[in-house]
Design an enzyme around this catalytic site. Structure first.
Site, PDB file in Angstrom:
ATOM      1  N   HIS A  23       0.306  -1.014  -0.046  1.00 14.24           N
ATOM      2  CA  HIS A  23       0.232  -0.318  -0.003  1.00 14.24           C
ATOM      3  C   HIS A  23       0.620   1.195  -0.190  1.00 14.24           C
ATOM      4  O   HIS A  23       1.001   1.950   1.097  1.00 14.24           O
ATOM      5  CB  HIS A  23      -0.838   0.254   1.075  1.00 14.24           C
ATOM      6  CG  HIS A  23      -2.349   0.732   1.012  1.00 14.24           C
ATOM      7  ND1 HIS A  23      -3.294   0.474   1.181  1.00 14.24           N
ATOM      8  CD2 HIS A  23      -2.291   2.202   0.715  1.00 14.24           C
ATOM      9  CE1 HIS A  23      -3.972   1.818   0.981  1.00 14.24           C
ATOM     10  NE2 HIS A  23      -3.387   2.841   1.030  1.00 14.24           N
ATOM     11  N   HIS A  25       1.136   5.213  -2.389  1.00 16.24           N
ATOM     12  CA  HIS A  25       0.892   5.098  -3.522  1.00 16.24           C
ATOM     13  C   HIS A  25       1.990   6.345  -4.156  1.00 16.24           C
ATOM     14  O   HIS A  25       2.980   6.951  -3.242  1.00 16.24           O
ATOM     15  CB  HIS A  25      -0.500   6.830  -3.031  1.00 16.24           C
ATOM     16  CG  HIS A  25      -1.696   6.032  -2.613  1.00 16.24           C
ATOM     17  ND1 HIS A  25      -1.828   5.881  -3.380  1.00 16.24           N
ATOM     18  CD2 HIS A  25      -2.019   5.454  -1.625  1.00 16.24           C
ATOM     19  CE1 HIS A  25      -3.078   5.235  -3.258  1.00 16.24           C
ATOM     20  NE2 HIS A  25      -3.689   5.225  -1.412  1.00 16.24           N
ATOM     21  N   HIS A 210      -9.376   0.484  -1.670  1.00 16.52           N
ATOM     22  CA  HIS A 210      -9.709   1.251  -0.753  1.00 16.52           C
ATOM     23  C   HIS A 210     -11.172   0.845   0.209  1.00 16.52           C
ATOM     24  O   HIS A 210     -12.006   1.389  -1.042  1.00 16.52           O
ATOM     25  CB  HIS A 210      -9.426   2.450  -0.856  1.00 16.52           C
ATOM     26  CG  HIS A 210      -7.914   2.960  -0.633  1.00 16.52           C
ATOM     27  ND1 HIS A 210      -7.480   2.206  -2.003  1.00 16.52           N
ATOM     28  CD2 HIS A 210      -7.297   3.787  -0.364  1.00 16.52           C
ATOM     29  CE1 HIS A 210      -6.187   2.766  -1.438  1.00 16.52           C
ATOM     30  NE2 HIS A 210      -6.008   3.691  -0.865  1.00 16.52           N
ATOM     31  N   GLU A 213     -11.679   3.208   6.042  1.00 19.20           N
ATOM     32  CA  GLU A 213     -10.997   3.919   6.737  1.00 19.20           C
ATOM     33  C   GLU A 213     -11.997   5.001   7.472  1.00 19.20           C
ATOM     34  O   GLU A 213     -12.549   4.962   8.678  1.00 19.20           O
ATOM     35  CB  GLU A 213      -9.685   4.436   5.853  1.00 19.20           C
ATOM     36  CG  GLU A 213      -8.690   5.203   6.942  1.00 19.20           C
ATOM     37  CD  GLU A 213      -7.590   5.371   6.179  1.00 19.20           C
ATOM     38  OE1 GLU A 213      -6.745   5.760   7.108  1.00 19.20           O
ATOM     39  OE2 GLU A 213      -7.484   5.874   4.990  1.00 19.20           O
ATOM     40  N   ASP A 291       1.066   3.738   2.792  1.00 20.71           N
ATOM     41  CA  ASP A 291       0.331   4.937   2.205  1.00 20.71           C
ATOM     42  C   ASP A 291       0.632   5.824   1.578  1.00 20.71           C
ATOM     43  O   ASP A 291       1.004   5.761   0.402  1.00 20.71           O
ATOM     44  CB  ASP A 291      -0.788   5.881   3.427  1.00 20.71           C
ATOM     45  CG  ASP A 291      -2.442   6.248   3.173  1.00 20.71           C
ATOM     46  OD1 ASP A 291      -2.936   5.973   1.576  1.00 20.71           O
ATOM     47  OD2 ASP A 291      -2.982   5.582   3.204  1.00 20.71           O
ATOM     48  N   ASP A 292       1.275   7.141   2.422  1.00 24.83           N
ATOM     49  CA  ASP A 292       1.506   8.466   1.870  1.00 24.83           C
ATOM     50  C   ASP A 292       2.960   8.882   3.020  1.00 24.83           C
ATOM     51  O   ASP A 292       2.554   9.962   3.095  1.00 24.83           O
ATOM     52  CB  ASP A 292       0.555   8.799   1.744  1.00 24.83           C
ATOM     53  CG  ASP A 292      -0.699   8.927   0.341  1.00 24.83           C
ATOM     54  OD1 ASP A 292      -0.327   8.229  -0.684  1.00 24.83           O
ATOM     55  OD2 ASP A 292      -1.524   8.228   0.521  1.00 24.83           O
TER      56      ASP A 292
END
Length: 355
Positions: A23, A25, A210, A213, A291-292
């Site tokens: 995961h 991006h 996704h 969340e 994630d980011d």
């Protein structure tokens, strides 16, 4: 609020623990130094959150908070304006993962935003795939790609991206291995994206949307019904409904849990409140993700460190998380087998001070 667990004794290095990263991006993977340099080279001005106030203070619990997150993400994405920029992001993502013990990386990208600078969505995805092959050879971390549609755009665009992903479907580094759906899960109807996922599935691509969340277990249920996921990006809030969590376990859906993201966006107040143990105790397969990192200020190894320090997990539990990442990955069978053997060797080896 849950009571923070007792911190376990120091163990083996989480950096040395072989793992897969499922995961991450494309834009969000950037080093903050990279986005600063790209902005300067293109004569662009960055928000202070990327200059003097990094990492930014975020929240996604309401529309205003999500807007700020999205505005910052868009500001970073706007700095990516050439083939060289795109190649740099892929290469640096592979380098950073390699430095943290990740041996298999699935980088998620929506080529739409970069298409105007390189001649269209097809050249955009081909650039990413070509550099993924080169970075895999250079770093030892094999990089595959997940093409992701956005909930913020019309479902017809998702079908276009699914067809693009299908044309580049394959197995191993430098191929498209999955199809996803990202951005604010409170937007759009999940069922309307089902045709795009059917197109991807017909090409042999995994379903990795996704869900769970910003919205709760009810949306996990909806995603399971309509998108038939092999994995769920996040999915952490399935813990709120025992029936939904049982379904996740029974259908062998891997959850890509990103603790730092959950806390930064206000889903949970602290890292110790992320229900990681609850998911594992229920039998769910969990793969930790960053994630980011550009927005949340922490990378993959930090998520394993949090599992140790904030969740009280010992080395055996960390190895279980690493195995979950490998088993839930879309890596070829031989690669999975080798990585699982390396995880076992890490656990059987002598302990050392954590990193």
């Amino acid at each position: 609020m849950t009571t923070p667990p007792t911190t376990p004794a120091p163990g083996r290095s989480v950096v040395d623990l072989p793992k897969a990263h499922l995961h991450l991006h494309f834009t969000g993977s950037m080093r903050v130094s990279t986005v600063r340099e790209m902005a300067e080279s293109h004569g662009m001005r960055l928000p202070r959150a990327f200059t003097t106030q990094w990492p930014p203070q975020l929240s996604g619990t309401d529309e205003r908070g999500w807007f700020r997150f999205q505005r910052l993400y868009d500001a970073a994405r706007a700095c990516v304006r050439s083939e060289a920029d795109m190649r740099r992001i892929v290469r640096e993502a592979a380098e950073d993962d390699a430095a943290e013990g990740s041996r298999w990386l699935e980088l998620q990208v929506d080529p739409t935003s970069y298409a105007p600078f390189v001649g269209g969505i097809t050249p955009a995805i081909e650039i990413v795939l070509d550099e993924a092959r080169a970075a895999s050879a250079a770093t030892g971390t094999q990089v595959a790609v997940v093409v992701a549609a956005s909930r913020m755009r019309h479902p017809f665009e998702a079908r276009t991206l699914a067809r693009l992903a299908a044309r580049h479907a394959g197995e191993g580094a430098g191929t498209v291995v999955g199809f996803g759906l990202s951005n604010d899960e409170r937007r759009g109807l999940t069922s309307e994206f089902a045709p795009a996922f059917r197109i991807a599935a017909q090409a042999g691509l995994a379903s990795v949307p996704h869900a769970g969340e910003l919205l709760g277990a009810d949306h996990v249920h909806v995603a399971l019904d309509h998108l038939l996921p092999d994995r769920l990006g996040h999915g952490v809030r399935s813990a709120e409904d025992p029936a939904v969590l049982r379904r996740v376990v029974d259908e062998q859906v891997t959850l890509e849990v990103c603790p730092a993201s959950n806390v930064a966006l206000g889903v949970y107040p602290t890292l110790s409140d992320v229900p990681l143990r609850q998911l594992l105790d229920a039998g769910a397969r969990v793969a930790l993700g960053a994630d980011d990192p550009l927005l949340f200020g922490s990378r993959l190894a930090d998520q394993y460190t949090s599992a140790r320090l904030d969740q009280g997990m010992d080395d055996a539990a960390l190895a279980q998380l690493a195995r979950g990442s490998v088993e839930g990955s879309l890596a070829p069978t031989a690669v999975k087998r080798e990585l699982l053997e390396q995880v076992d060797a890490w656990l059987e080896g002598p302990g050392s001070l954590p990193v």
